[in-house]
Design a protein around this motif. Structure first.
Motif, PDB file in Angstrom:
ATOM      1  N   TRP A  31      -8.044  -6.102   1.561  1.00 23.64           N
ATOM      2  CA  TRP A  31      -8.264  -5.963   3.000  1.00 23.64           C
ATOM      3  C   TRP A  31      -9.553  -6.611   3.469  1.00 23.64           C
ATOM      4  N   SER A 112      -8.150  10.060   7.849  1.00 26.94           N
ATOM      5  CA  SER A 112      -8.044   8.745   7.216  1.00 26.94           C
ATOM      6  C   SER A 112      -9.208   8.511   6.266  1.00 26.94           C
ATOM      7  N   LYS A 117      -2.992  10.397   4.183  1.00 24.02           N
ATOM      8  CA  LYS A 117      -2.112   9.480   4.907  1.00 24.02           C
ATOM      9  C   LYS A 117      -1.156  10.200   5.852  1.00 24.02           C
ATOM     10  N   LYS A 212       2.288   2.571  12.182  1.00 23.56           N
ATOM     11  CA  LYS A 212       3.146   1.778  11.291  1.00 23.56           C
ATOM     12  C   LYS A 212       2.351   1.259  10.099  1.00 23.56           C
ATOM     13  N   ARG A 213       1.145   0.768  10.356  1.00 19.00           N
ATOM     14  CA  ARG A 213       0.313   0.248   9.261  1.00 19.00           C
ATOM     15  C   ARG A 213      -0.111   1.364   8.316  1.00 19.00           C
ATOM     16  N   ASN A 214      -0.397   2.537   8.881  1.00 20.26           N
ATOM     17  CA  ASN A 214      -0.791   3.667   8.029  1.00 20.26           C
ATOM     18  C   ASN A 214       0.384   4.119   7.155  1.00 20.26           C
ATOM     19  N   SER A 216       2.712   2.318   6.040  1.00 22.46           N
ATOM     20  CA  SER A 216       2.966   1.327   4.984  1.00 22.46           C
ATOM     21  C   SER A 216       1.858   1.318   3.925  1.00 22.46           C
ATOM     22  N   GLY A 217       0.871   2.195   4.086  1.00 22.02           N
ATOM     23  CA  GLY A 217      -0.159   2.332   3.062  1.00 22.02           C
ATOM     24  C   GLY A 217      -1.291   1.339   3.146  1.00 22.02           C
ATOM     25  N   GLU A 218      -1.520   0.770   4.326  1.00 21.53           N
ATOM     26  CA  GLU A 218      -2.594  -0.224   4.455  1.00 21.53           C
ATOM     27  C   GLU A 218      -3.987   0.411   4.459  1.00 21.53           C
ATOM     28  N   PHE A 219      -4.053   1.713   4.800  1.00 16.85           N
ATOM     29  CA  PHE A 219      -5.373   2.324   4.946  1.00 16.85           C
ATOM     30  C   PHE A 219      -5.640   3.277   3.776  1.00 16.85           C
ATOM     31  N   SER A 220      -6.931   3.499   3.517  1.00 12.78           N
ATOM     32  CA  SER A 220      -7.340   4.362   2.409  1.00 12.78           C
ATOM     33  C   SER A 220      -8.738   4.901   2.702  1.00 12.78           C
TER      34      SER A 220
END
Length: 252
Positions: A31, A112, A117, A212-214, A216-220
């Motif tokens: 990222w 977040s 998630k 939608k992005r969350n 799909s696992g884009e954030f951590s």
């Protein structure tokens, strides 16, 4: 732990990797954009850009606030009688809804940061639901103004006799007695609340994108900048309404 702090821990390692691998190779987590040296630098740049955007938004709204102040000082009686035509209960309900949505947006940022998630998704969806409730209440407010003929410009005082909101019943006659120049108040009312409602609609779209992005696992725990930024935007939407509500509904 703040995102800046977490990024600071990884910045040194990323910086070393950058020099060890050369600038042609990816120098950090997926990222991390290629034009940033460290996650902390990317986060700071994103935050600075968002604050610059919010500052210009405040300058934009300040123009209509100044216009409101000037015209109110010129026609105090017109603004006083016209403001009584607004539904304070609906306005107060929308204020509570937005304040609650601002809290859920802030809690989404916190969840977040902790890497929760599903909880982040839930809180963001609640924020979106509150935004829709706000727009529904605003729709009913607008509907009343349309039927009563409390419209901007040349349409002021002419009840809608059909079309979008249906025909006015015979003998409705709900155009209240207002002081001269009251149409200026309703012109400002529709401009100010209309622009604010447009920001709410934009916010709904951006919040759905973040959800939608969350999902799909884009954030951590290490990367939650977009959630933080969309929450800042939503706080602005809330802040603007905090000023609109007393100006339009409460000041007599």
């Amino acid at each position: 732990m703040s995102q800046a702090a977490s990024h600071a821990e990884s910045s040194a390692a990323s910086h070393d990797e950058s020099h060890a691998g050369g600038h042609d190779e990816h120098h950090g987590p997926p990222w991390l954009a290629h034009h940033f040296d460290t996650p902390a630098q990317q986060f700071d740049a994103a935050k600075l850009g968002m604050w610059a955007f919010l500052a210009q938004e405040l300058l934009f709204f300040s123009g209509v606030f100044v216009a409101y102040g000037i015209f109110r000082s010129w026609y105090p009686e017109a603004f006083s009688t016209a403001s009584h035509q607004l539904d304070r209960v609906m306005g107060a309900a929308n204020t509570i809804v937005l304040l609650f949505s601002s809290w859920t947006a802030a809690m989404a940022v916190r969840s977040s940061q902790l890497g929760k998630k599903q909880q982040t998704t839930t809180l963001l969806l609640i924020t979106i639901a509150c935004a829709f409730i706000f727009l529904i209440v605003k729709y009913f407010e607008y509907q009343h103004k349309f039927h009563a003929g409390l419209l901007p410009g040349k349409y002021f005082g002419h009840p809608v006799d059909g079309g979008l909101f249906g025909a006015i019943p015979a003998g409705h006659g709900h155009t209240p007695h207002l002081a001269p120049k009251a149409h200026i108040f309703f012109s400002l009312y529709f401009v100010m609340t209309g622009i604010h409602a447009l920001h709410v609609i934009v916010g709904i779209g951006v919040l759905f994108w973040i959800v939608k992005r969350n999902a799909s696992g884009e954030f951590s725990k290490e990367f939650f900048t977009p959630v933080d930024l969309v929450a800042l935007y939503w706080h602005l939407v809330d802040l603007i309404w905090i000023y609109l509500f007393p100006l339009l509904y409460l000041i007599d």
